[in-house]
Design an enzyme around this catalytic site. Structure first.
Site, PDB file in Angstrom:
ATOM      1  NE  ARG A 113      97.024 -28.473 -33.132  1.00  0.00           N
ATOM      2  CZ  ARG A 113      98.096 -27.771 -33.508  1.00  0.00           C
ATOM      3  NH1 ARG A 113      97.973 -26.516 -33.866  1.00  0.00           N
ATOM      4  NH2 ARG A 113      99.279 -28.333 -33.533  1.00  0.00           N
ATOM      5  CE1 TYR A 114      91.338 -25.565 -33.465  1.00  0.00           C
ATOM      6  CE2 TYR A 114      92.945 -25.119 -35.195  1.00  0.00           C
ATOM      7  CZ  TYR A 114      92.463 -24.899 -33.917  1.00  0.00           C
ATOM      8  OH  TYR A 114      93.113 -24.019 -33.095  1.00  0.00           O
ATOM      9  NE  ARG A 151      89.477 -24.191 -38.095  1.00  0.00           N
ATOM     10  CZ  ARG A 151      88.595 -24.669 -37.217  1.00  0.00           C
ATOM     11  NH1 ARG A 151      87.697 -25.571 -37.589  1.00  0.00           N
ATOM     12  NH2 ARG A 151      88.620 -24.255 -35.958  1.00  0.00           N
ATOM     13  CB  CYS A 168     110.508 -16.075 -44.308  1.00  0.00           C
ATOM     14  SG  CYS A 168     109.416 -17.228 -43.466  1.00  0.00           S
ATOM     15  CB  CYS A 201     109.419 -12.577 -37.629  1.00  0.00           C
ATOM     16  SG  CYS A 201     108.648 -11.902 -39.112  1.00  0.00           S
ATOM     17  CB  CYS A 209     109.398 -17.010 -36.309  1.00  0.00           C
ATOM     18  SG  CYS A 209     108.672 -18.310 -37.337  1.00  0.00           S
ATOM     19  NE  ARG A 214     104.384 -23.096 -38.608  1.00  0.00           N
ATOM     20  CZ  ARG A 214     103.443 -22.411 -39.272  1.00  0.00           C
ATOM     21  NH1 ARG A 214     103.789 -21.466 -40.134  1.00  0.00           N
ATOM     22  NH2 ARG A 214     102.165 -22.671 -39.071  1.00  0.00           N
ATOM     23  CG  ASP A 243     102.775 -19.587 -30.029  1.00  0.00           C
ATOM     24  OD1 ASP A 243     101.723 -19.574 -29.361  1.00  0.00           O
ATOM     25  OD2 ASP A 243     102.802 -19.621 -31.270  1.00  0.00           O
ATOM     26  CG  ASP A 258      97.926 -21.673 -31.324  1.00  0.00           C
ATOM     27  OD1 ASP A 258      97.172 -22.648 -31.138  1.00  0.00           O
ATOM     28  OD2 ASP A 258      98.283 -21.285 -32.444  1.00  0.00           O
ATOM     29  CE  LYS A 288      94.856 -19.879 -34.666  1.00  0.00           C
ATOM     30  NZ  LYS A 288      94.881 -21.267 -35.189  1.00  0.00           N
TER      31      LYS A 288
END
Length: 437
Positions: A122-123, A126, A135, A139, A142, A144, A303, A340, A347
């Site tokens: 995206r950037y 990076r 995991c 969570c 999450c 995702r 999110d 985000d 971000k």
């Protein structure tokens, strides 16, 4: 070795009578005995849900799976279950099934910015490298959630190799963030192989690992893991503590091992309604983090993923929390509050406003106390060295061997080398009218 807490010993004995402390602290034992059923949760914690309540919980877990380590389960206050911040982060809530019109399966468009099997790019300089879909715990907040428990999305070796090739073939990539899932759930030798491959790519300057293992499975941070990681500097680790109650003796030991291995540590907290949406809680959290050599990095607005509506706060709550930190505690203990951006915009910092107004050669500012002051700018500003001719500069920027990255976004408008004078969204009515005329 220290004995277990009363709560831990009770849970350990309900799993397997006579379980010793050293067995409890075996991370592989913790993974093997992760709680994945509502009935197991009830039995181990000594609680009971009503028939209708259990039916709703089972329905939620069938869509968004349940997985809790015995360690993290032991941190729950069973006497105040529904108000407990640990419980709220790990146990299903029927509210997760309430999908609002603005909720999205992939709010950050990670799958769209997906040039290689495990890569999100995206950037400019990076990439996000998803090396695991495993995991220690699922969570409930999450971002995702669409991938949680999906065994089909576990990266194969061939997919990892193809992703490494993408990084090799794109020399503008200087920073690689390993995420997942959780990279620390990989076997040591697998993670060592990936890090070694990245070490051999000359233009990769730094590697970061995002992990919640120090929070939910601190026993995974073994001396052997840290010794392996120490061979791959410069390496950074960002972890994910959301509440002061998560910083236990065991998690502090894990953080100390990582820090003693020379790894800079950061923390990314998600702002969660009912969990940490309180200035006092957040200040206590950041103070505990810095005491353990962890720099608060980001405070995320929750999110727009499906099933997270009940966790979201107004943006104003985040501003209030940051306002309560800036000036009231050490600057390095203040995270950057970000949203985000939906659709893959990245971000975006959202912080309190300290610049009140400005005029020619003067700006009006306020501080954390409410003091309003002015700062006088120079009447004329002539750069001593910079002639704004970056392509031929040889007197100021001594950057031998460095490549200039292509200007993107707002930087285009600031660059003397780029002819762009405006950034205009596509499909605006104004441009449609131009095209029609």
């Amino acid at each position: 070795m220290a004995i277990l807490s009363t709560n831990q010993q009770e849970i350990a004995d309900r799993i397997d009578a006579g379980t010793a402390a050293e067995v409890w602290r075996d991370w592989k034992w913790q993974v093997r005995h992760a709680i994945t059923e509502i009935s197991t949760f009830e039995r181990l914690l000594g609680v009971s849900f009503g028939k209708d309540e259990r039916r709703e919980l089972e329905e939620t877990a069938s869509r968004f799976p349940l997985r809790i380590t015995p360690y993290y389960l032991s941190l729950i206050d069973a006497k105040d279950l529904w108000n407990d911040p640990i419980f709220m982060q790990c146990f299903p809530s029927p509210a997760e099934l309430q999908v609002e019109p603005d909720d999205m399966e992939d709010p950050l468009a990670e799958d769209a910015d997906h040039p290689a099997p495990c890569i999100t790019h995206r950037y400019p300089d990076r990439v996000l490298f998803l090396v695991s879909n495993v995991c220690a715990m699922y969570c409930r907040h999450c971002t995702r959630k669409r991938k949680v428990g999906d065994v089909d999305s576990i990266p194969s070796e061939a997919e990892v190799i193809e992703s490494l090739d993408y990084i090799r073939e794109n020399p503008q990539i200087r920073d690689v963030l390993l995420s997942g899932g959780d990279p620390f759930m990989l076997p040591d030798d697998r993670l060592d192989w990936i890090l070694t491959e990245l070490d051999d790519i000359e233009h990769v300057e730094v590697v970061r690992i995002g992990s919640r293992v120090p929070v939910v499975l601190p026993y995974r941070v073994t001396e052997e893991l840290c010794a392996m990681l120490a061979r791959h500097h410069p390496l950074w680790v960002n972890t994910h503590f959301n509440h002061p109650a998560e910083i236990t003796t065991s998690s502090q030991k894990a953080l100390a091992r990582l820090a003693d291995a020379g790894i800079p540590l950061g923390n990314q907290t998600v702002l969660l309604a009912g969990v940490n949406d309180c200035p006092r809680i957040m200040k206590t959290l950041v103070h505990k983090l810095v005491r353990n050599r962890v720099r608060p990095y980001y405070l995320y607005q929750c999110d727009l993923s499906e099933g997270l509506t009940h966790f979201r706060t107004p943006v104003s709550k985040g501003i209030e929390i940051i306002e309560s930190l800036i000036g009231h505690t050490s600057g390095f203990a203040v995270p950057t509050y970000v949203i985000d951006a939906p659709g893959g915009g990245g971000k975006i910092p959202v912080m309190p406003q300290y610049l009140i107004s400005w005029a020619t050669n003067r700006v009006v500012l306020r501080n954390f106390e409410g003091v309003i002051t002015t700062y006088r700018e120079p009447d004329s500003y002539e750069p001593v060295w910079c002639d704004r001719k970056c392509a031929t500069c040889g007197q100021y920027l001594r950057l031998e061997g460095a490549d200039e990255s292509k200007a993107v976004g707002i930087v285009k408008l600031l660059s003397e080398e780029d002819p762009t004078t405006a950034l205009v969204p596509e499909n605006t009515e104004r441009f449609e009218r131009r095209n029609e005329s």
